[in-house]
Design a protein around this motif. Structure first.
Motif, PDB file in Angstrom:
ATOM      1  N   GLY A 157       0.978  -1.025  -0.040  1.00  0.00           N
ATOM      2  CA  GLY A 157       0.022   0.088  -0.127  1.00  0.00           C
ATOM      3  C   GLY A 157       0.852   1.392   0.018  1.00  0.00           C
ATOM      4  N   THR A 158       0.024   2.409   0.240  1.00  0.00           N
ATOM      5  CA  THR A 158       0.797   3.588   0.207  1.00  0.00           C
ATOM      6  C   THR A 158       0.490   4.373   1.559  1.00  0.00           C
ATOM      7  N   LEU A 159       1.670   5.047   2.334  1.00  0.00           N
ATOM      8  CA  LEU A 159       1.645   5.500   3.467  1.00  0.00           C
ATOM      9  C   LEU A 159       2.168   6.838   3.552  1.00  0.00           C
ATOM     10  N   HIS A 160       1.093   7.684   4.027  1.00  0.00           N
ATOM     11  CA  HIS A 160       2.024   9.272   4.262  1.00  0.00           C
ATOM     12  C   HIS A 160       2.519   9.243   5.659  1.00  0.00           C
ATOM     13  N   ALA A 161       3.632   9.770   5.656  1.00  0.00           N
ATOM     14  CA  ALA A 161       4.432  10.044   6.991  1.00  0.00           C
ATOM     15  C   ALA A 161       4.696  11.386   7.029  1.00  0.00           C
ATOM     16  N   ASP A 162       4.276  11.918   8.149  1.00  0.00           N
ATOM     17  CA  ASP A 162       4.306  13.371   8.636  1.00  0.00           C
ATOM     18  C   ASP A 162       5.517  13.289   9.621  1.00  0.00           C
ATOM     19  N   ILE A 163       6.750  13.952   9.207  1.00  0.00           N
ATOM     20  CA  ILE A 163       7.867  13.616   9.979  1.00  0.00           C
ATOM     21  C   ILE A 163       8.347  15.226  10.214  1.00  0.00           C
ATOM     22  N   GLY A 164       8.260  15.992  11.386  1.00  0.00           N
ATOM     23  CA  GLY A 164       8.456  17.268  11.500  1.00  0.00           C
ATOM     24  C   GLY A 164       7.746  18.176  10.704  1.00  0.00           C
ATOM     25  N   PHE A 165       8.347  18.892   9.772  1.00  0.00           N
ATOM     26  CA  PHE A 165       7.488  19.839   8.817  1.00  0.00           C
ATOM     27  C   PHE A 165       7.220  19.219   7.456  1.00  0.00           C
ATOM     28  N   GLU A 166       7.909  17.953   7.364  1.00  0.00           N
ATOM     29  CA  GLU A 166       7.959  17.440   6.164  1.00  0.00           C
ATOM     30  C   GLU A 166       6.976  16.277   5.916  1.00  0.00           C
ATOM     31  N   THR A 167       6.358  16.134   4.672  1.00  0.00           N
ATOM     32  CA  THR A 167       5.323  14.939   4.524  1.00  0.00           C
ATOM     33  C   THR A 167       6.056  13.872   3.488  1.00  0.00           C
ATOM     34  N   TYR A 168       6.188  12.472   3.774  1.00  0.00           N
ATOM     35  CA  TYR A 168       6.792  11.728   2.684  1.00  0.00           C
ATOM     36  C   TYR A 168       5.699  10.707   2.389  1.00  0.00           C
ATOM     37  N   VAL A 169       5.771  10.286   1.210  1.00  0.00           N
ATOM     38  CA  VAL A 169       4.775   9.456   0.515  1.00  0.00           C
ATOM     39  C   VAL A 169       5.399   8.086   0.292  1.00  0.00           C
ATOM     40  N   LEU A 170       5.196   7.094   0.845  1.00  0.00           N
ATOM     41  CA  LEU A 170       5.896   5.726   1.058  1.00  0.00           C
ATOM     42  C   LEU A 170       5.147   4.728   0.154  1.00  0.00           C
ATOM     43  N   GLU A 171       5.703   4.108  -0.649  1.00  0.00           N
ATOM     44  CA  GLU A 171       5.147   2.836  -1.336  1.00  0.00           C
ATOM     45  C   GLU A 171       5.643   1.543  -0.950  1.00  0.00           C
ATOM     46  N   ALA A 172       5.134   0.639  -1.400  1.00  0.00           N
ATOM     47  CA  ALA A 172       5.702  -0.712  -0.981  1.00  0.00           C
ATOM     48  C   ALA A 172       7.145  -0.819  -1.119  1.00  0.00           C
ATOM     49  N   GLY A 173       7.938  -1.270  -0.284  1.00  0.00           N
ATOM     50  CA  GLY A 173       9.594  -1.255  -0.249  1.00  0.00           C
ATOM     51  C   GLY A 173      10.149  -0.073   0.174  1.00  0.00           C
ATOM     52  N   ASP A 174       9.507   1.056   0.455  1.00  0.00           N
ATOM     53  CA  ASP A 174      10.115   2.153   0.984  1.00  0.00           C
ATOM     54  C   ASP A 174      10.305   2.111   2.441  1.00  0.00           C
ATOM     55  N   SER A 175      11.132   2.927   2.788  1.00  0.00           N
ATOM     56  CA  SER A 175      11.458   2.686   4.391  1.00  0.00           C
ATOM     57  C   SER A 175      12.039   4.152   4.794  1.00  0.00           C
ATOM     58  N   LEU A 176      12.029   4.388   5.984  1.00  0.00           N
ATOM     59  CA  LEU A 176      12.496   5.504   6.878  1.00  0.00           C
ATOM     60  C   LEU A 176      13.047   5.186   8.014  1.00  0.00           C
ATOM     61  N   ALA A 177      13.860   6.142   8.600  1.00  0.00           N
ATOM     62  CA  ALA A 177      14.443   6.010   9.950  1.00  0.00           C
ATOM     63  C   ALA A 177      14.723   7.516  10.338  1.00  0.00           C
ATOM     64  N   PHE A 178      14.299   7.721  11.652  1.00  0.00           N
ATOM     65  CA  PHE A 178      14.532   8.971  12.364  1.00  0.00           C
ATOM     66  C   PHE A 178      14.323   8.840  13.968  1.00  0.00           C
ATOM     67  N   ASP A 179      14.630  10.009  14.592  1.00  0.00           N
ATOM     68  CA  ASP A 179      14.571  10.200  15.859  1.00  0.00           C
ATOM     69  C   ASP A 179      13.249  10.373  16.482  1.00  0.00           C
ATOM     70  N   SER A 180      12.825   9.510  17.142  1.00  0.00           N
ATOM     71  CA  SER A 180      11.247   9.607  17.380  1.00  0.00           C
ATOM     72  C   SER A 180      11.026  10.895  18.514  1.00  0.00           C
ATOM     73  N   ALA A 181      11.986  11.441  18.760  1.00  0.00           N
ATOM     74  CA  ALA A 181      11.469  12.795  19.436  1.00  0.00           C
ATOM     75  C   ALA A 181      11.221  13.851  18.415  1.00  0.00           C
ATOM     76  N   THR A 182      11.074  13.556  17.124  1.00  0.00           N
ATOM     77  CA  THR A 182      10.724  14.447  16.109  1.00  0.00           C
ATOM     78  C   THR A 182       9.097  14.240  16.034  1.00  0.00           C
ATOM     79  N   PRO A 183       8.296  15.311  15.980  1.00  0.00           N
ATOM     80  CA  PRO A 183       6.828  15.132  15.921  1.00  0.00           C
ATOM     81  C   PRO A 183       6.631  14.602  14.713  1.00  0.00           C
TER      82      PRO A 183
END
Length: 205
Positions: A157-183
């Motif tokens: 599927g397709t997931l929208h990830a709001d990390i800080g002030f940015e929005t990322y659109v992730l498709e199958a196979g995409d991944s992300l990593a970040f500090d969880s203290a970031t909203p």
């Protein structure tokens, strides 16, 4: 408050209450609900819910929402499958987590957490997260913060990830990593189910 004390001491509720010397969690009948059962909740969710009591001063700001607030608490019981559905994990063999016996929690916001470890692990939350159509990580539509470092891998599927002030659109196979203290928050903006592998590694003393 009890969970906050256990979290501050970096011990499990099982240990605090002496439930099973081997750390095993007693089996539950299918559909049974245990009010306030913190073991089934990922640690980051309870930390967010308890705010300063669990995470200490400055862990979250007024602009973020607690994922564990009444509106975002599980709408269904944590559950396991009937033993007849598949082999179980014996208390003395806490290695394999059978898919049919995962601990699960359904949130009111249209998200299901499925724990991928046989037992609760205070150091890491290892989950498969299922976002129903238009489901999101919090039903308040606000971001959360918590301790640790977070990793997400979209399986389907397709997931929208709001990390800080940015929005990322992730498709199958995409991944992300970040500090969880970031909203942050996650949203399924489609009419199709989204499945994600989620790992949160908590800071240890």
């Amino acid at each position: 408050m009890i969970y906050g004390i256990a979290n501050a001491l970096d011990i499990s509720l099982d240990y605090l209450f002496g439930v099973g010397e081997d750390g095993a969690v007693p089996a539950r009948r299918q559909g049974e609900q245990l009010a306030g059962e913190a073991d089934a909740l990922p640690r980051f969710a309870m930390t967010a819910a308890l705010g300063a009591a669990a995470a200490g001063p400055g862990a979250a700001d007024a602009g973020t929402a607690d994922v564990g607030r009444p509106g975002a608490r599980p709408s269904g019981a944590a559950s396991g499958a009937d033993p007849a559905d598949g082999p179980s994990v014996l208390p003395d063999e806490p290695v394999v987590q059978r898919r049919s016996r995962r601990r699960t929690i359904d949130l009111a916001s249209g998200v299901r957490w499925e724990r991928l470890t046989p037992q609760q692990d205070a150091r890491v939350d290892f989950l498969e997260v299922v976002y129903q159509p238009f489901g999101r990580s919090t039903d308040t539509h606000a971001s959360i913060r918590h301790d640790g470092r977070e990793y997400q891998l979209v399986l389907h599927g397709t997931l929208h990830a709001d990390i800080g002030f940015e929005t990322y659109v992730l498709e199958a196979g995409d991944s992300l990593a970040f500090d969880s203290a970031t909203p942050h928050q996650y949203r399924n903006m489609t009419d199709q189910e989204v499945r994600v592998i989620s790992v949160v590694i908590h800071h240890t003393a």
